[in-house]
Motif scaffolding. Structure first.
Motif, PDB file in Angstrom:
ATOM      1  N   HIS A  59       0.798  -1.220   0.000  1.00  0.00           N
ATOM      2  CA  HIS A  59       0.000   0.000   0.000  1.00  0.00           C
ATOM      3  C   HIS A  59       0.835   1.276   0.000  1.00  0.00           C
ATOM      4  CE1 HIS A  59      -3.047  -2.898   1.533  1.00  0.00           C
ATOM      5  NE2 HIS A  59      -3.751  -2.258   0.626  1.00  0.00           N
ATOM      6  N   PHE A  60       2.108   1.161   0.278  1.00  0.00           N
ATOM      7  CA  PHE A  60       2.984   2.327   0.349  1.00  0.00           C
ATOM      8  C   PHE A  60       3.286   2.819  -1.061  1.00  0.00           C
ATOM      9  CE2 PHE A  60       7.217   4.308   0.855  1.00  0.00           C
ATOM     10  CZ  PHE A  60       6.872   5.272   1.787  1.00  0.00           C
ATOM     11  N   HIS A  61       3.188   4.118  -1.292  1.00  0.00           N
ATOM     12  CA  HIS A  61       3.446   4.700  -2.607  1.00  0.00           C
ATOM     13  C   HIS A  61       4.916   5.108  -2.694  1.00  0.00           C
ATOM     14  CE1 HIS A  61      -0.752   4.681  -3.695  1.00  0.00           C
ATOM     15  NE2 HIS A  61      -1.021   5.145  -2.484  1.00  0.00           N
ATOM     16  N   ILE A  62       5.738   4.186  -3.132  1.00  0.00           N
ATOM     17  CA  ILE A  62       7.178   4.389  -3.195  1.00  0.00           C
ATOM     18  C   ILE A  62       7.528   5.552  -4.118  1.00  0.00           C
ATOM     19  CG2 ILE A  62       9.359   3.328  -3.917  1.00  0.00           C
ATOM     20  CD1 ILE A  62       8.110   0.647  -3.006  1.00  0.00           C
ATOM     21  N   GLU A  63       6.777   5.703  -5.179  1.00  0.00           N
ATOM     22  CA  GLU A  63       7.073   6.769  -6.131  1.00  0.00           C
ATOM     23  C   GLU A  63       6.814   8.163  -5.561  1.00  0.00           C
ATOM     24  OE1 GLU A  63       3.014   5.197  -6.457  1.00  0.00           O
ATOM     25  OE2 GLU A  63       4.929   4.217  -6.726  1.00  0.00           O
ATOM     26  N   ARG A  64       6.116   8.266  -4.438  1.00  0.00           N
ATOM     27  CA  ARG A  64       5.837   9.558  -3.810  1.00  0.00           C
ATOM     28  C   ARG A  64       6.884   9.967  -2.774  1.00  0.00           C
ATOM     29  NH1 ARG A  64      -0.590   9.212  -2.518  1.00  0.00           N
ATOM     30  NH2 ARG A  64      -1.267   8.782  -4.631  1.00  0.00           N
ATOM     31  N   VAL A  65       7.854   9.133  -2.525  1.00  0.00           N
ATOM     32  CA  VAL A  65       8.893   9.453  -1.550  1.00  0.00           C
ATOM     33  C   VAL A  65       9.796  10.521  -2.142  1.00  0.00           C
ATOM     34  CG1 VAL A  65      10.868   8.548  -0.260  1.00  0.00           C
ATOM     35  CG2 VAL A  65       8.830   7.130  -0.571  1.00  0.00           C
ATOM     36  N   PRO A  66       9.955  11.649  -1.453  1.00  0.00           N
ATOM     37  CA  PRO A  66      10.769  12.726  -2.021  1.00  0.00           C
ATOM     38  C   PRO A  66      12.257  12.388  -1.996  1.00  0.00           C
ATOM     39  CG  PRO A  66      10.095  13.284   0.202  1.00  0.00           C
ATOM     40  CD  PRO A  66       9.406  11.996  -0.150  1.00  0.00           C
ATOM     41  N   GLY A  67      12.978  12.988  -2.927  1.00  0.00           N
ATOM     42  CA  GLY A  67      14.429  12.875  -2.927  1.00  0.00           C
ATOM     43  C   GLY A  67      15.011  13.733  -1.815  1.00  0.00           C
ATOM     44  N   PHE A  68      16.308  13.638  -1.601  1.00  0.00           N
ATOM     45  CA  PHE A  68      16.957  14.356  -0.511  1.00  0.00           C
ATOM     46  C   PHE A  68      16.747  15.867  -0.619  1.00  0.00           C
ATOM     47  CE2 PHE A  68      20.725  16.581   1.130  1.00  0.00           C
ATOM     48  CZ  PHE A  68      20.591  16.253   2.474  1.00  0.00           C
ATOM     49  N   PHE A  69      17.034  16.427  -1.796  1.00  0.00           N
ATOM     50  CA  PHE A  69      16.936  17.877  -1.957  1.00  0.00           C
ATOM     51  C   PHE A  69      15.487  18.352  -1.870  1.00  0.00           C
ATOM     52  CE2 PHE A  69      21.034  16.913  -3.999  1.00  0.00           C
ATOM     53  CZ  PHE A  69      21.839  17.686  -3.172  1.00  0.00           C
ATOM     54  N   GLU A  70      14.595  17.571  -2.401  1.00  0.00           N
ATOM     55  CA  GLU A  70      13.171  17.897  -2.315  1.00  0.00           C
ATOM     56  C   GLU A  70      12.717  17.894  -0.851  1.00  0.00           C
ATOM     57  OE1 GLU A  70       8.992  16.183  -4.207  1.00  0.00           O
ATOM     58  OE2 GLU A  70      10.895  15.235  -4.706  1.00  0.00           O
ATOM     59  N   PHE A  71      13.186  16.931  -0.104  1.00  0.00           N
ATOM     60  CA  PHE A  71      12.859  16.851   1.321  1.00  0.00           C
ATOM     61  C   PHE A  71      13.399  18.069   2.070  1.00  0.00           C
ATOM     62  CE2 PHE A  71      14.150  15.612   5.632  1.00  0.00           C
ATOM     63  CZ  PHE A  71      12.915  15.258   6.159  1.00  0.00           C
ATOM     64  N   CYS A  72      14.669  18.412   1.818  1.00  0.00           N
ATOM     65  CA  CYS A  72      15.286  19.566   2.484  1.00  0.00           C
ATOM     66  C   CYS A  72      14.547  20.857   2.140  1.00  0.00           C
ATOM     67  CB  CYS A  72      16.754  19.690   2.087  1.00  0.00           C
ATOM     68  SG  CYS A  72      17.785  18.387   2.769  1.00  0.00           S
ATOM     69  N   GLU A  73      14.185  20.995   0.893  1.00  0.00           N
ATOM     70  CA  GLU A  73      13.461  22.185   0.459  1.00  0.00           C
ATOM     71  C   GLU A  73      12.113  22.292   1.167  1.00  0.00           C
ATOM     72  OE1 GLU A  73      11.539  23.229  -3.714  1.00  0.00           O
ATOM     73  OE2 GLU A  73      13.731  23.170  -3.795  1.00  0.00           O
ATOM     74  N   LYS A  74      11.444  21.180   1.300  1.00  0.00           N
ATOM     75  CA  LYS A  74      10.148  21.157   1.972  1.00  0.00           C
ATOM     76  C   LYS A  74      10.307  21.513   3.463  1.00  0.00           C
ATOM     77  CE  LYS A  74       6.030  18.340   1.954  1.00  0.00           C
ATOM     78  NZ  LYS A  74       5.458  17.037   1.572  1.00  0.00           N
ATOM     79  N   GLN A  75      11.376  20.998   4.070  1.00  0.00           N
ATOM     80  CA  GLN A  75      11.612  21.271   5.488  1.00  0.00           C
ATOM     81  C   GLN A  75      11.941  22.742   5.731  1.00  0.00           C
ATOM     82  OE1 GLN A  75      10.977  19.001   7.948  1.00  0.00           O
ATOM     83  NE2 GLN A  75      10.234  17.887   6.188  1.00  0.00           N
ATOM     84  N   THR A  76      12.750  23.338   4.877  1.00  0.00           N
ATOM     85  CA  THR A  76      13.086  24.757   5.057  1.00  0.00           C
ATOM     86  C   THR A  76      11.866  25.619   4.811  1.00  0.00           C
ATOM     87  OG1 THR A  76      13.914  24.917   2.791  1.00  0.00           O
ATOM     88  CG2 THR A  76      15.536  24.506   4.523  1.00  0.00           C
ATOM     89  N   GLY A  77      11.016  25.223   3.892  1.00  0.00           N
ATOM     90  CA  GLY A  77       9.778  25.960   3.640  1.00  0.00           C
ATOM     91  C   GLY A  77       8.861  25.909   4.840  1.00  0.00           C
ATOM     92  N   LEU A  78       8.808  24.774   5.526  1.00  0.00           N
ATOM     93  CA  LEU A  78       7.976  24.629   6.713  1.00  0.00           C
ATOM     94  C   LEU A  78       8.526  25.475   7.856  1.00  0.00           C
ATOM     95  CD1 LEU A  78       7.148  20.824   6.762  1.00  0.00           C
ATOM     96  CD2 LEU A  78       5.587  22.695   6.248  1.00  0.00           C
ATOM     97  N   SER A  79       9.855  25.481   8.022  1.00  0.00           N
ATOM     98  CA  SER A  79      10.440  26.226   9.142  1.00  0.00           C
ATOM     99  C   SER A  79      10.277  27.732   8.944  1.00  0.00           C
ATOM    100  CB  SER A  79      11.915  25.861   9.322  1.00  0.00           C
ATOM    101  OG  SER A  79      12.663  26.257   8.185  1.00  0.00           O
ATOM    102  N   GLN A  80      10.249  28.186   7.712  1.00  0.00           N
ATOM    103  CA  GLN A  80      10.067  29.601   7.446  1.00  0.00           C
ATOM    104  C   GLN A  80       8.637  30.048   7.737  1.00  0.00           C
ATOM    105  OE1 GLN A  80      11.385  30.140   3.417  1.00  0.00           O
ATOM    106  NE2 GLN A  80      13.551  29.964   3.953  1.00  0.00           N
ATOM    107  N   LYS A  81       7.681  29.132   7.597  1.00  0.00           N
ATOM    108  CA  LYS A  81       6.281  29.445   7.878  1.00  0.00           C
ATOM    109  C   LYS A  81       6.025  29.551   9.378  1.00  0.00           C
ATOM    110  CE  LYS A  81       4.432  27.384   3.703  1.00  0.00           C
ATOM    111  NZ  LYS A  81       3.581  26.339   3.152  1.00  0.00           N
ATOM    112  N   LEU A  82       6.845  28.861  10.176  1.00  0.00           N
ATOM    113  CA  LEU A  82       6.649  28.892  11.627  1.00  0.00           C
ATOM    114  C   LEU A  82       7.193  30.170  12.153  1.00  0.00           C
ATOM    115  CD1 LEU A  82       7.721  25.258  12.527  1.00  0.00           C
ATOM    116  CD2 LEU A  82       5.419  26.141  12.316  1.00  0.00           C
TER     117      LEU A  82
END
Length: 82
Positions: A59-82
Motif C-alpha cells: 500500500h505504500f506509494h514508493i514513487e511519492r517518496v521525495p528525494g533528498f533535496f526535495e525533502f530539504c526544500e520542503k523542510q526549510t519551507g515549513l520552518s520559514q512558515k513557523l
C-alpha cells in the motif's frame, strides 16, 4: 543484501524472497515490540506485526517518496512558515 527500497519494489511484484528479506530486517523491531506485551498475546501480535509489514509494502506509494533535496526544500519551507 539489497537495500530496503529495492526489496520493496521486488516484493510488490510478488517476489517472496524479497518479502522474506524485508521481514528479516524488521524482525529485531518486531521482537522488541513483543517484549512490551504479555506472553499470552505475543504470538498473535507477532503475526499481526508481520502482516502489517506485508500490507504496508503493497500500500505504500514508493514513487511519492521525495528525494533528498526535495525533502530539504520542503523542510526549510515549513520552518520559514513557523
Amino acid at each position: 543484501m539489497n537495500n530496503l527500497m529495492e526489496l520493496a519494489l521486488k516484493a510488490r511484484n510478488n517476489d517472496s524472497e524479497a518479502m522474506s528479506d524485508i521481514l528479516e530486517q524488521f524482525e529485531p523491531f518486531i521482537q522488541k515490540s513483543l517484549k512490551q506485551t504479555s506472553m499470552q498475546e505475543r504470538e498473535d501480535l507477532q503475526q499481526d506485526l508481520r502482516l502489517a509489514c506485508f500490507e504496508s509494502i503493497h500500500h505504500f506509494h514508493i514513487e511519492r517518496v521525495p528525494g533528498f533535496f526535495e525533502f530539504c526544500e520542503k523542510q526549510t519551507g515549513l520552518s520559514q512558515k513557523l
